[in-house]
Design an enzyme around this catalytic site. Structure first.
Site, PDB file in Angstrom:
ATOM      1  N   SER A 145     -51.173   0.757  68.991  1.00  0.00           N
ATOM      2  CA  SER A 145     -50.172   0.902  67.938  1.00  0.00           C
ATOM      3  C   SER A 145     -48.909   0.151  68.329  1.00  0.00           C
ATOM      4  CB  SER A 145     -49.892   2.382  67.689  1.00  0.00           C
ATOM      5  OG  SER A 145     -49.085   2.536  66.537  1.00  0.00           O
ATOM      6  N   ASN A 146     -47.797   0.463  67.693  1.00  0.00           N
ATOM      7  CA  ASN A 146     -46.510  -0.164  68.043  1.00  0.00           C
ATOM      8  C   ASN A 146     -45.411   0.875  67.905  1.00  0.00           C
ATOM      9  OD1 ASN A 146     -45.448  -0.286  65.206  1.00  0.00           O
ATOM     10  ND2 ASN A 146     -47.280  -1.548  64.977  1.00  0.00           N
TER      11      ASN A 146
END
Ligand code: CTP
Length: 405
Positions: free
Chosen positions: A213-214
């Site tokens: 993810s980020n």
């Protein structure tokens, strides 16, 4: 500012409800039309007769007709009033009503109406000092503020209980001034427009436990959805996994992966007038997510290799069906910002792109402010000053308005 404006005044159960008589008089005197809505508890403090005489309108307390032999009541009244209002003020707003609004309950006329509102909501909390300071009340107020509600802070002083502290409903003059400010900033220029916003990160599964993810918190996208809703738009928000409250009146679609976000955008885009793609969508996802947890011992040597494949670029995919719709992208760049954003603007056929750099203090992930540069085709980049995300959201929407005509 008040002349001809439609003000919905919600009155809840608190000793300060007596001030609502004076408030109604001042609003009417200023030229506004006032529709009063009361909770049952409020009627213990001031009568509907008083407020209907001063507002020259029927005051609404009941959700349902009191008895079956009463003339049939118009069932959609809460919707009609929600659409009629230019602003709704709840004063005094009790701890109980604040809690109900914060969790989206609709157990009386006032809270049901709030759920259907398309105009700004202003709350003036008023209660005893400890109820106001209570962690639950403060949590509810913070959540409402985050979802775009305007809060008029209570004053400190002597309270009805004899205790001293914060909780007093401010003077009527102050309430009217604050309301006028909200009305002034409440451009209803998105009335009748359908706005689609994407927000947050995506999660790309590696196995049932792990994902890629980020750092996106979703705050910028949620602020855009809240701002568009405040300005009268019909807003759909497609959100990746985030921990944020849905802004009032916004229809929310939750997704997890980039593929799910792509499918949701493809489905919702044809009905939209404006798309703001604020989501930090993954560019790569594991080529094969393992159905079972990947075990450490199963990997030989000191490393493991994860093969990633490119996920579809959502903006590029919808570009051919853009038509007259306005499409705004975001570009998060750490270096070579303007040139890179200009390339994306052209490649993705965008009307403009909003550039920000997470390395700037007061910009990017998780923080409540942002510093952005608006990049349009054939125009000089326009850098906006650092501002709360809700203000940046309004500035972005203001730049989309002329394109929507
Ligand atoms: N975007 C998209 N689909 C993706 C990735 C990004 O629609 N799979 C959108 C983002 O929501 C944003 C814009 O494209 O509005 C730019 O995203 P960004 O990640 O900065 O650009 P990329 O084209 O992915 O380029 P790079 O990550 O290499 O900088």
């Amino acid at each position: 500012m008040l002349t001809g404006r439609h003000i919905v005044l919600g009155v809840t159960g608190g000793i300060a409800a007596y001030k609502s008589a004076h408030l109604v008089r001042e609003l009417i005197r200023g030229g506004a039309e006032v529709q009063v809505v009361m909770t049952h508890a409020a009627t213990q403090f001031i009568t509907p007769l008083t407020l209907s005489t001063l507002s020259r309108r029927e005051v609404i307390v009941e959700m349902f007709p009191p008895s079956p032999d009463q003339p049939t009541m118009q069932w959609t009244k809460h919707i009609d009033i929600a659409l009629w209002g230019d602003v709704m003020l709840v004063a005094p707003a009790s701890a109980n009503t604040i809690a109900k609004i914060a969790c989206g309950m609709a157990d009386n006329f006032l809270t049901t109406l709030v759920l259907a509102l398309r105009c700004p909501l202003v709350l003036a909390p008023s209660m005893d000092v400890d109820m106001y300071g209570n962690e639950a009340t403060q949590r509810n107020i913070a959540a409402l503020r985050e979802s775009g509600c305007h809060i008029i802070e209570p004053e400190s002083g002597e309270l009805a209980s004899g205790l001293h502290g914060a909780g007093r409903l401010p003077d009527v003059d102050h309430l009217v001034k604050e309301l006028a400010k909200v009305l002034e900033s409440a451009h209803r220029d998105f009335r009748g427009k359908r706005v689609l916003v994407t927000a947050g990160p995506t999660h790309e599964a590696i196995d049932p436990i792990r994902y890629i993810s980020n750092r996106s918190s979703g705050k910028m996208g949620f602020a855009l959805a809240a701002a568009a809703a405040q300005r009268g738009a019909d807003v759909t928000l497609i959100s990746g996994p985030v921990h944020l409250q849905t802004p009032l009146t916004v229809r929310r679609i939750d997704v997890t992966t980039a593929h799910e976000m792509a499918a949701a955008v493809e489905r919702e885009f044809p009905a939209a007038d404006l798309l703001v793609m604020a989501a930090a969508v993954a560019d790569f996802s594991p080529a094969h997510a393992s159905a079972t947890k990947i075990k450490r011992e199963e990997q030989t040597g000191d490393s493991m290799t994860l093969t990633l494949s490119k996920v579809p670029d959502i903006l590029k995919a919808i570009a051919p069906s853009k038509g007259k719709r306005v499409v705004v992208g975001f570009a998060l760049e750490t270096d070579d910002g303007v040139a890179s954003a200009q390339r994306k603007l052209a490649a993705k056929n965008l009307d403009f792109i909003v550039l920000n750099n997470p390395r700037d203090a007061g910009a990017g992930f998780g923080v409540d402010t942002n510093i952005v540069t608006i990049i349009r085709p054939d125009a000089k980049p326009e850098q906006l000053p650092r501002a709360p995300k809700i203000d940046v959201a309004h500035a972005i929407l203001t730049r989309a308005v002329p394109l929507l005509q």
